[in-house]
Design an enzyme around this catalytic site. Structure first.
Site, PDB file in Angstrom:
ATOM      1  CG  ASP A  91       4.893   3.252   7.444  1.00 28.37           C
ATOM      2  OD1 ASP A  91       3.998   3.612   6.652  1.00 28.37           O
ATOM      3  OD2 ASP A  91       4.674   2.467   8.392  1.00 28.37           O
ATOM      4  CG  HIS A  92       4.191   0.015   4.479  1.00 23.31           C
ATOM      5  ND1 HIS A  92       4.115  -1.333   4.779  1.00 23.31           N
ATOM      6  CD2 HIS A  92       3.744   0.666   5.582  1.00 23.31           C
ATOM      7  CE1 HIS A  92       3.634  -1.476   6.012  1.00 23.31           C
ATOM      8  NE2 HIS A  92       3.398  -0.282   6.507  1.00 23.31           N
ATOM      9  CG  HIS A 115      -0.363   0.068   2.537  1.00 21.42           C
ATOM     10  ND1 HIS A 115       0.424  -0.922   3.063  1.00 21.42           N
ATOM     11  CD2 HIS A 115      -0.437   1.028   3.513  1.00 21.42           C
ATOM     12  CE1 HIS A 115       0.808  -0.591   4.295  1.00 21.42           C
ATOM     13  NE2 HIS A 115       0.308   0.594   4.576  1.00 21.42           N
ATOM     14  CG  HIS A 159      -4.226   0.183   6.735  1.00 27.09           C
ATOM     15  ND1 HIS A 159      -4.251   0.716   8.003  1.00 27.09           N
ATOM     16  CD2 HIS A 159      -3.032   0.565   6.193  1.00 27.09           C
ATOM     17  CE1 HIS A 159      -3.135   1.381   8.223  1.00 27.09           C
ATOM     18  NE2 HIS A 159      -2.382   1.315   7.132  1.00 27.09           N
ATOM     19  CG  HIS A 175       3.726  -1.538  11.677  1.00 28.65           C
ATOM     20  ND1 HIS A 175       4.503  -0.408  11.827  1.00 28.65           N
ATOM     21  CD2 HIS A 175       3.002  -1.342  10.546  1.00 28.65           C
ATOM     22  CE1 HIS A 175       4.250   0.439  10.844  1.00 28.65           C
ATOM     23  NE2 HIS A 175       3.343  -0.106  10.046  1.00 28.65           N
ATOM     24  CG  HIS A 202       0.027   4.406   4.642  1.00 26.94           C
ATOM     25  ND1 HIS A 202      -0.694   3.654   5.533  1.00 26.94           N
ATOM     26  CD2 HIS A 202      -0.847   5.319   4.132  1.00 26.94           C
ATOM     27  CE1 HIS A 202      -1.946   4.091   5.568  1.00 26.94           C
ATOM     28  NE2 HIS A 202      -2.062   5.097   4.717  1.00 26.94           N
ATOM     29  CG  ASP A 248       0.440  -1.271   7.943  1.00 24.45           C
ATOM     30  OD1 ASP A 248       1.342  -2.101   8.161  1.00 24.45           O
ATOM     31  OD2 ASP A 248       0.643  -0.034   7.937  1.00 24.45           O
TER      32      ASP A 248
END
Length: 260
Positions: free
Chosen positions: A56-57, A52, A109, A170, A54, A132
């Site tokens: 941080d990915h 996805h 998400h 995570h 985001h 996530d």
């Protein structure tokens, strides 16, 4: 074949599925630094999978592509992911570094969230890279999707082979365990999973991967049809939940405000 979790930021994991020569499929590299550091130990990126959009990915992909310009990057159809070399969607089948993956749409998400599933064989139980959407003992927050969408996504993942290793984005297991125990304090398997996770984290080891069998036995978000979970939600609502979607929705609201 070996599976490696590369820690990033405060609690992210970048997953690397590595063959005997050191070539690796890298999942959700939000930071290039852990991947580049791993190359010093002989790991070499062969492909990147993105679940996805985001940061941080996906934040490390540009640096990896700068180092390896032909590195294939598989990602969902989403303009917020500009670094993809190939777009994939529900039902797509891809081959990366000699391994076959099925793409599963898991909105909730985010609306374009996908998971990558590699079926197991004689040498491996199989792997689910779910970003996530599904966590050990938990699930992702609903930033874009609806409770019905997220529940349907979790149902699809829970239906995969029980021994599939769950590789999520995570390290949330201990925090999720505190909430899960508030929901189902009498769940013996949950208590076992929580104790094992505590031991692993104290030893400085990841609590992941989990397995789908473990999650179905201990994760309240996969157990909305269980009497104990429904009873816990009924106590919060002051009545029986109308259906399993309302059970899930209230469970997610409870978790959003939960403090151990």
């Amino acid at each position: 074949m070996r599976l490696t979790a590369l820690p990033a930021f405060e609690d992210n994991y970048i997953w690397a599925l590595v063959d005997d020569e050191g070539d690796a499929v890298i999942v959700d590299p939000g930071d290039a630094a852990p991947v580049l550091a791993a190359t010093e130990a002989g790991l070499w990126p062969a492909a990147v999978l993105l679940t996805h959009h985001h940061p941080d990915h996906i934040g490390g992909v540009a640096a990896l592509r700068a180092r390896w310009p032909t590195l294939p990057v598989f990602a969902p159809e989403d303009s917020r992911i500009p670094v993809a070399s190939e777009r994939v969607g529900d039902g797509s089948r891809i081959r990366a570094n000699g391994w076959d993956f099925e793409v599963i749409a898991v909105p909730g998400h985010t609306l374009s969230h996908i998971a990558f599933h590699r079926r197991g064989g004689s040498d491996s139980p199989g792997h689910l890279f779910c970003g996530d959407t599904l966590f050990s003992l938990g699930c992702g927050r609903l930033f874009e999707g609806t409770p019905a969408q997220m529940l349907a996504s979790l149902d699809r993942l829970a239906a995969l082979p029980a021994m599939t290793e769950v590789c999520c984005g995570h390290e949330y297991t201990l925090a999720n365990a505190a909430f899960a125990l508030a929901v189902e304090p009498g769940n013996a398997e949950l208590k076992k999973v929580a104790a094992e996770a505590e031991h692993m984290r104290q030893a400085g080891r990841p609590s992941l991967p989990s397995t789908l069998a473990r999650e179905c036995a201990a994760n309240p978000f996969l157990r909305v049809d269980q009497p104990a979970v429904r009873a816990a939600i009924a106590r919060r609502l002051g009545r029986e939940p109308a259906d399993r979607v309302e059970t899930f929705a209230e469970l997610r609201r409870w978790k959003d405000g939960f403090r151990a």
